[in-house]
Design a protein around this motif. Structure first.
Motif, mmCIF file in Angstrom:
data_model
loop_
_atom_site.group_PDB
_atom_site.id
_atom_site.type_symbol
_atom_site.label_atom_id
_atom_site.label_comp_id
_atom_site.label_asym_id
_atom_site.label_seq_id
_atom_site.Cartn_x
_atom_site.Cartn_y
_atom_site.Cartn_z
ATOM 1 N N ILE A 122 13.221 -63.483 5.838
ATOM 2 C CA ILE A 122 14.087 -64.432 5.136
ATOM 3 C C ILE A 122 13.978 -65.819 5.761
ATOM 4 C CG2 ILE A 122 16.503 -65.009 4.687
ATOM 5 C CD1 ILE A 122 17.029 -62.044 4.262
ATOM 6 N N ILE A 123 13.952 -65.893 7.089
ATOM 7 C CA ILE A 123 13.856 -67.189 7.767
ATOM 8 C C ILE A 123 12.532 -67.866 7.441
ATOM 9 C CG2 ILE A 123 13.636 -68.276 10.036
ATOM 10 C CD1 ILE A 123 15.686 -66.236 11.058
ATOM 11 N N ILE A 124 11.447 -67.099 7.453
ATOM 12 C CA ILE A 124 10.141 -67.682 7.117
ATOM 13 C C ILE A 124 10.130 -68.165 5.668
ATOM 14 C CG2 ILE A 124 7.695 -67.151 6.809
ATOM 15 C CD1 ILE A 124 7.949 -65.230 9.187
ATOM 16 N N SER A 125 10.741 -67.400 4.765
ATOM 17 C CA SER A 125 10.775 -67.793 3.352
ATOM 18 C C SER A 125 11.564 -69.074 3.137
ATOM 19 C CB SER A 125 11.397 -66.665 2.516
ATOM 20 O OG SER A 125 10.654 -65.472 2.645
ATOM 21 N N ARG A 126 12.555 -69.316 3.997
ATOM 22 C CA ARG A 126 13.402 -70.500 3.854
ATOM 23 C C ARG A 126 12.922 -71.687 4.684
ATOM 24 N NH1 ARG A 126 18.521 -70.390 2.363
ATOM 25 N NH2 ARG A 126 19.171 -71.594 4.200
ATOM 26 N N SER A 127 11.879 -71.503 5.450
ATOM 27 C CA SER A 127 11.471 -72.535 6.404
ATOM 28 C C SER A 127 10.710 -73.688 5.762
ATOM 29 C CB SER A 127 10.606 -71.919 7.515
ATOM 30 O OG SER A 127 11.340 -70.969 8.254
ATOM 31 N N PHE A 128 10.084 -73.456 4.617
ATOM 32 C CA PHE A 128 9.214 -74.468 4.029
ATOM 33 C C PHE A 128 9.714 -74.847 2.645
ATOM 34 C CE2 PHE A 128 6.610 -71.830 6.846
ATOM 35 C CZ PHE A 128 6.149 -72.788 7.733
ATOM 36 N N HIS A 129 9.530 -76.114 2.325
ATOM 37 C CA HIS A 129 9.883 -76.606 0.993
ATOM 38 C C HIS A 129 8.935 -75.984 -0.036
ATOM 39 C CE1 HIS A 129 10.504 -79.428 -2.337
ATOM 40 N NE2 HIS A 129 11.672 -79.678 -1.772
ATOM 41 N N PRO A 130 9.429 -75.715 -1.258
ATOM 42 C CA PRO A 130 8.545 -75.113 -2.273
ATOM 43 C C PRO A 130 7.272 -75.903 -2.538
ATOM 44 C CG PRO A 130 10.828 -74.964 -2.992
ATOM 45 C CD PRO A 130 10.829 -75.764 -1.727
ATOM 46 N N VAL A 131 7.323 -77.218 -2.396
ATOM 47 C CA VAL A 131 6.114 -78.008 -2.643
ATOM 48 C C VAL A 131 5.040 -77.685 -1.604
ATOM 49 C CG1 VAL A 131 5.164 -80.339 -2.699
ATOM 50 C CG2 VAL A 131 7.353 -79.865 -3.796
ATOM 51 N N ILE A 132 5.450 -77.536 -0.336
ATOM 52 C CA ILE A 132 4.484 -77.190 0.715
ATOM 53 C C ILE A 132 3.889 -75.815 0.454
ATOM 54 C CG2 ILE A 132 4.214 -76.788 3.188
ATOM 55 C CD1 ILE A 132 6.441 -78.796 3.655
ATOM 56 N N VAL A 133 4.758 -74.863 0.092
ATOM 57 C CA VAL A 133 4.271 -73.512 -0.206
ATOM 58 C C VAL A 133 3.350 -73.540 -1.414
ATOM 59 C CG1 VAL A 133 4.969 -71.151 -0.749
ATOM 60 C CG2 VAL A 133 6.368 -72.528 0.791
ATOM 61 N N ALA A 134 3.690 -74.349 -2.415
ATOM 62 C CA ALA A 134 2.850 -74.441 -3.608
ATOM 63 C C ALA A 134 1.466 -74.996 -3.261
ATOM 64 C CB ALA A 134 3.527 -75.330 -4.651
ATOM 65 N N ILE A 135 1.414 -75.972 -2.369
ATOM 66 C CA ILE A 135 0.108 -76.504 -1.955
ATOM 67 C C ILE A 135 -0.734 -75.416 -1.308
ATOM 68 C CG2 ILE A 135 -1.008 -78.121 -0.368
ATOM 69 C CD1 ILE A 135 1.345 -80.023 -0.825
ATOM 70 N N LEU A 136 -0.101 -74.599 -0.467
ATOM 71 C CA LEU A 136 -0.836 -73.514 0.186
ATOM 72 C C LEU A 136 -1.342 -72.488 -0.830
ATOM 73 C CD1 LEU A 136 1.487 -72.927 3.282
ATOM 74 C CD2 LEU A 136 -0.681 -74.153 3.210
ATOM 75 N N PHE A 137 -0.485 -72.122 -1.799
ATOM 76 C CA PHE A 137 -0.902 -71.130 -2.790
ATOM 77 C C PHE A 137 -1.931 -71.700 -3.751
ATOM 78 C CE2 PHE A 137 3.103 -68.677 -1.884
ATOM 79 C CZ PHE A 137 2.462 -67.519 -1.490
ATOM 80 N N VAL A 138 -1.849 -72.990 -4.062
ATOM 81 C CA VAL A 138 -2.879 -73.607 -4.901
ATOM 82 C C VAL A 138 -4.227 -73.570 -4.187
ATOM 83 C CG1 VAL A 138 -3.668 -75.824 -5.828
ATOM 84 C CG2 VAL A 138 -1.338 -75.055 -6.268
ATOM 85 N N ALA A 139 -4.204 -73.826 -2.877
ATOM 86 C CA ALA A 139 -5.448 -73.746 -2.109
ATOM 87 C C ALA A 139 -5.966 -72.310 -2.029
ATOM 88 C CB ALA A 139 -5.219 -74.300 -0.701
ATOM 89 N N ALA A 140 -5.042 -71.327 -2.061
ATOM 90 C CA ALA A 140 -5.450 -69.930 -1.910
ATOM 91 C C ALA A 140 -5.909 -69.310 -3.225
ATOM 92 C CB ALA A 140 -4.304 -69.115 -1.321
ATOM 93 N N VAL A 141 -5.146 -69.522 -4.310
ATOM 94 C CA VAL A 141 -5.439 -68.836 -5.575
ATOM 95 C C VAL A 141 -5.879 -69.790 -6.669
ATOM 96 C CG1 VAL A 141 -3.823 -66.999 -5.008
ATOM 97 C CG2 VAL A 141 -3.022 -68.920 -6.366
ATOM 98 N N GLY A 142 -5.908 -71.095 -6.391
ATOM 99 C CA GLY A 142 -6.368 -72.049 -7.383
ATOM 100 C C GLY A 142 -5.228 -72.627 -8.205
ATOM 101 N N PHE A 143 -5.571 -73.632 -9.010
ATOM 102 C CA PHE A 143 -4.587 -74.277 -9.864
ATOM 103 C C PHE A 143 -4.122 -73.299 -10.945
ATOM 104 C CE2 PHE A 143 -7.082 -77.798 -8.169
ATOM 105 C CZ PHE A 143 -6.080 -78.675 -7.765
ATOM 106 N N GLY A 144 -2.871 -73.483 -11.386
ATOM 107 C CA GLY A 144 -2.374 -72.665 -12.472
ATOM 108 C C GLY A 144 -1.040 -72.014 -12.171
ATOM 109 N N PRO A 145 -0.521 -71.253 -13.136
ATOM 110 C CA PRO A 145 0.829 -70.680 -13.009
ATOM 111 C C PRO A 145 0.962 -69.620 -11.926
ATOM 112 C CG PRO A 145 -0.264 -69.868 -14.992
ATOM 113 C CD PRO A 145 -1.131 -70.949 -14.444
#
Length: 270
Positions: A122-145
């Motif tokens: 829970i602490i790790i999930s709350r530690s980062f802003h959604p925009v930062i997490v989104a940048i990481l996931f975009v880099a991992a799985v590519g652009f898109g939903p």
């Protein structure tokens, strides 16, 4: 000497005690705060020339945005449809996943090793802003939903899991003791003594999280995680300011409607 009757009839006014009783400490903290603000404002690298040049540019942007244009309403509908899909899927999956983590993070029903793991997630999930997490996931799985869905699932686990864990820690322990005395197992205690007590809170949190994910889906889309945010950034990139302002107005209207619906549902539940 003042008679007792006169003392009793003398009106007295109640004053709220200060948050910090010691006046030296109280005023000292205020002075330190003011000094810090002055120092921080003076030391930050503000480029006043660029700010001055940006004011006319901002005027052109706002001037080009009025009146808003809905000529490309097909793109608007497609973007909002994708945002709704992202928000609903992320809320459903995030709330479902938050329940086991909330149980793990509740100190009164979880052993210490499990509690530490649940709290850490829970602490790790709350530690980062959604925009930062989104940048990481975009880099991992590519652009898109998909990147947006994964981002908001993690965001939902952090928020809903934390509040549900706190709700579990405040349940009426008498029901748990009664089921333990009847010989019920751990799973039965969860389903018949714990979950019924937190169900109204869970439904209310789910509605709030859906509303929050709908707003966040527009934000994470700016970095390429799908939804109306991507449509908005494309409009700004094309200098299509009238369409961009139309998107902003529709976003505000949708959020207002969503807020009203979620508030009405929460009132009916509670």
């Amino acid at each position: 000497m003042t008679p007792p009757d006169a003392q009793a009839s003398t009106p007295r006014t109640w004053k709220k005690p200060p948050f910090i009783a010691n006046p030296l400490l109280r005023y000292g903290l205020i002075i330190v705060g003011v000094v810090y603000l002055v120092w921080a404002f003076g030391s930050l690298p503000f480029n006043w020339e660029r700010i001055a040049e940006g004011l006319p540019r901002a005027g052109r942007i706002f001037g080009g945005g009025f009146p808003p244009s809905l000529e490309r309403y097909e793109l608007l509908i497609t973007g909002f449809k994708e945002s709704f899909q992202i928000a609903i899927m992320a809320t459903l999956l995030g709330v479902l996943l938050s329940i086991p983590f909330a149980v793990m993070a509740a100190r009164n029903i979880a052993p210490m090793p499990i509690y530490i793991i649940g709290r850490a997630v829970i602490i790790i999930s709350r530690s980062f802003h959604p925009v930062i997490v989104a940048i990481l996931f975009v880099a991992a799985v590519g652009f898109g939903p998909l990147a947006g869905i994964l981002t908001l699932i993690l965001y939902s686990i952090g928020f809903v899991g934390k509040l549900l864990a706190e709700e579990i820690e405040e349940i009426d322990w008498g029901q748990v003791e009664a089921m333990k005395a009847a010989g019920a197992g751990y799973g039965a205690i969860l389903f018949y003594a714990v979950f019924p007590q937190i169900l109204p809170r869970q439904v209310g949190l789910s509605m709030y999280q859906l509303d929050s994910n709908l707003r966040a889906s527009a934000v994470v889309g700016i970095v390429g995680a799908g939804g109306i945010g991507s449509t908005l950034m494309n409009a700004f990139g094309r200098y299509d300011y009238d369409f961009a302002f139309a998107i902003l107005l529709v976003i505000i209207a949708v959020i207002l409607i969503s807020e009203g619906i979620s508030g009405w549902v929460r009132k009916k539940i509670w």
